[in-house]
Design an enzyme around this catalytic site. Structure first.
Site, short mmCIF file in Angstrom:
data_model
loop_
_atom_site.label_atom_id
_atom_site.label_comp_id
_atom_site.label_asym_id
_atom_site.label_seq_id
_atom_site.Cartn_x
_atom_site.Cartn_y
_atom_site.Cartn_z
N THR A 156 0.88 -1.16 0.00
CA THR A 156 0.00 0.00 0.00
C THR A 156 0.92 1.22 0.00
O THR A 156 1.99 1.19 0.63
CB THR A 156 -0.93 0.04 1.23
OG1 THR A 156 -0.15 0.11 2.42
CG2 THR A 156 -1.83 -1.19 1.29
N SER A 278 19.60 -1.94 -25.77
CA SER A 278 19.94 -0.53 -25.93
C SER A 278 20.96 -0.40 -27.06
O SER A 278 21.82 -1.26 -27.25
CB SER A 278 20.53 0.03 -24.63
OG SER A 278 21.17 1.26 -24.86
N LYS A 284 21.79 -3.57 -21.08
CA LYS A 284 20.38 -3.30 -20.84
C LYS A 284 19.47 -4.38 -21.40
O LYS A 284 19.67 -4.91 -22.48
CB LYS A 284 19.98 -1.96 -21.48
CG LYS A 284 20.61 -0.73 -20.86
CD LYS A 284 20.11 -0.46 -19.46
CE LYS A 284 18.66 -0.05 -19.45
NZ LYS A 284 18.39 1.20 -20.19
#
Length: 464
Positions: A156, A278, A284
Site C-alpha cells: 500500500t 539498448s 540493458k
C-alpha cells in the site's frame, strides 16, 4: 458537372479542400464487409416486401457477393472521389450489374446505413476482445495456480504492507478482466438493435420489414425511434469507456512488470521475446512490451475523450461531425487488441524470482499486523491497544536494526508482559499468508481453489 452522388441540386463539383475534408474512404473502408452484409439483408427484405423485383434483388445479391470477394482479395479499387465506403460499393455494383444497382438504396439513407455498419463493426470487435480477454484470464489463472504458495510483498502506498502470494496477486487481475468482459458484454447487449430502415431521420413511406433485416443481421430488434437511430453513438461511448477501463487495468499490470524487472526489485524477468536492448548500453534489457502497453492506454482513453467532445453539442439528428467517430474507435479497439495479445504473451513467459520476492516480503516489518492480530486473538487485547503495542515493538526492532522475529521474548515482554513464545509462530511470512483463510484472502489453499475454479469456468466458456 454536378456531383453524381448528390444529384441535380449542385451545379458543380466540390472544391479540392472540400473533397479533402469530406472524404472518409481512407478509414471507413474498414466497414466494407459490414456494409455489404447490411446491403444484402436490405435487398432481400425489399424483394420480400415487393418493393423491388425479385430478379433485381438476386442480381444485387450476386453483385455484392462478388464485391465482397474482391475486397477480401485486395483487388477492389477504392476511390476518394466517391467519398465513402457506401458509394464506393454502390458504384462498383453499378459497374457489375447495371441500373438494378440503383434500386438498392430504396428506403434507406447513408445515415442509417453507416449507423448499422458501425454497430456491426463494434459488435464484431467486442466479440474478438472478449475471446482475447478470456485468453489472458486463462494465462493468469494458470500462472496463479503454479505459484499459489509463492510469497511476495503486498503493497500500500508502494510500501511493503503485508505478505501475499504471487498467485493471489495475479488473480486480482483475473477479477479485473472479468469486470472488463462484463462491461463490454453489457455494451454489446445495448448496441444490438438495428437502425436500418430509419432512413435519413424520419423513417420511410415504403412498407419495409425492419424486424426482418434486424433478424438477418443478428440484432435483437430494430431501434424504436428513427431520430435516435441515426444520431445515437452511445454504443461507441460505452464501448470506448469499457475499453479505457480495461486499458487502465493492463497499464497498471504493465507498470508492475516494469518495476519487477528492475534490478532494484528483481521480482521477475521478461523473456527475450518481450524485451529489447539498448543501442549504446550493452547490459540493458528493456521491458519495452510492457512500457508500450502502458503507453497505449493514453491513446485509448484519448479516443474516448475525443468522442465525448464530438458528441456533446450535437442537436438531433445526424451531423457530419459524426464522421469523426470512426478513426479513433478503430484505432482504440485495435490498440486494445494488440495490448491484450502482448500481455498474454508476457504473462506466459514471466518468470518470478521466488527467493527475491520472499526476502522482500519479510522486509519492512510486514508481519506487524499478524503480531497485532495474535495479541487480540491470544491475549484478548483490544485491537487499538494491540496496534499500539505492536507499534512500540516495531520501533524497538527498528532501533536495533533487526526484524520483529529477531527480538527476544524478554524484549517483547518488556512491552507487553503477557506475550509468550507462541508469538514467534506468526512472525514468518509463510505463516502469515497461510493464516489469511478468509474468503478472498491470500492463503495458498484459497488461491488454488480460486485459480482452479477460474480455469474450469474459462474452459467451459471456451467450449461454448
Amino acid at each position: 458537372m454536378s456531383n453524381k452522388m448528390w444529384g441535380g441540386r449542385f451545379a458543380s463539383g466540390p472544391d479540392e479542400i472540400m473533397e479533402e475534408i469530406n472524404a472518409s474512404i481512407g478509414f471507413d473502408q474498414k466497414l466494407a464487409l459490414q456494409d455489404i452484409a447490411g446491403s444484402r439483408a436490405h435487398a432481400a427484405m425489399l424483394a420480400k416486401a415487393g418493393i423491388v423485383a425479385a430478379e433485381d434483388a438476386a442480381s444485387i445479391d450476386r453483385g455484392l457477393d462478388a464485391i465482397g470477394r474482391e475486397i477480401e482479395s485486395g483487388a477492389f479499387a477504392f476511390s476518394r472521389a466517391l467519398e465513402d465506403i457506401h458509394m464506393n460499393i454502390e458504384s462498383r455494383l453499378a459497374e457489375l450489374i447495371g441500373p438494378a444497382a440503383g434500386r438498392l438504396h430504396t428506403a434507406r439513407s447513408r445515415n442509417d446505413q453507416v449507423a448499422v455498419d458501425f454497430r456491426l463493426w463494434v459488435r464484431d470487435a467486442i466479440d474478438g476482445l472478449d475471446v482475447q480477454l478470456r485468453g489472458l484470464q486463462t494465462a493468469l489463472a494458470e500462472k496463479a495456480l503454479a505459484y499459489a504458495g509463492a510469497v511476495m510483498p503486498g503493497f500500500t502506498h508502494m510500501q511493503a504492507a503485508q505478505p501475499v502470494t504471487f498467485g493471489h496477486h495475479l488473480l486480482a487481475y483475473v477479477e479485473m478482466l472479468a469486470r472488463d468482459r462484463s462491461r463490454l458484454r453489457d455494451a454489446r447487449h445495448r448496441l444490438n438493435e438495428s437502425p436500418l430502415g430509419a432512413a435519413a431521420l424520419a423513417g420511410t413511406s415504403f412498407p419495409i420489414d425492419r424486424d426482418a433485416t434486424a433478424k438477418a443481421l443478428g440484432f435483437d430488434r430494430p431501434t424504436a425511434n428513427s431520430l435516435d437511430s441515426v444520431s445515437d453513438r452511445d454504443f461507441v461511448l460505452e464501448t470506448l469507456g469499457a475499453a479505457s477501463i480495461c486499458a487502465i487495468h493492463l497499464s497498471r499490470f504493465a507498470e508492475e512488470i516494469v518495476l519487477w524487472a528492475t534490478p532494484q526489485f528483481g521480482f521477475a524477468a521478461l523473456s527475450d521475446r518481450f524485451s529489447t536492448g539498448s543501442s549504446i548500453m550493452p547490459q540493458k534489457r528493456n521491458p519495452d512490451a510492457a512500457e508500450l502497453v502502458r503507453g497505449k492506454a493514453g491513446r485509448i482513453i484519448g479516443a474516448l475523450n475525443a468522442m465525448f467532445i464530438v458528441m456533446k453539442g450535437l442537436p438531433l439528428t445526424y451531423s457530419k461531425d459524426m464522421q469523426e467517430d470512426k478513426e479513433g474507435t478503430f484505432d482504440a479497439l485495435q490498440s486494445l487488441s494488440l495490448c491484450l495479445a502482448a500481455m498474454t504473451g508476457m504473462v506466459g513467459d514471466l518468470e518470478p524470482n521466488l527467493e527475491r520476492m520472499k526476502a522482500a516480503a519479510g522486509a519492512g516489518y510486514a508481519t506487524a499486523t499478524d503480531l497485532a492480530d495474535w495479541l487480540v486473538r491470544t491475549l484478548k487485547m483490544p485491537f487499538r491497544e494491540a496496534h499500539h503495542v505492536t507499534g512500540r515493538l516495531v520501533g524497538l526492532a527498528s532501533g536495533k536494526g533487526i526484524g520483529l522475529e529477531e527480538l527476544s521474548l524478554a524484549e517483547m515482554q518488556g512491552v507487553a508482559p503477557g506475550i509468550n513464545s507462541e508469538v514467534f509462530a506468526v512472525l514468518g511470512v509463510d505463516k502469515s499468508v497461510e493464516s489469511r483463510t478468509s474468503y478472498g484472502g491470500t492463503a495458498p489453499a484459497n488461491v488454488r481453489t480460486q485459480a482452479e475454479g477460474w480455469l474450469a469456468r474459462l474452459k467451459a466458456e471456451a467450449a461454448g
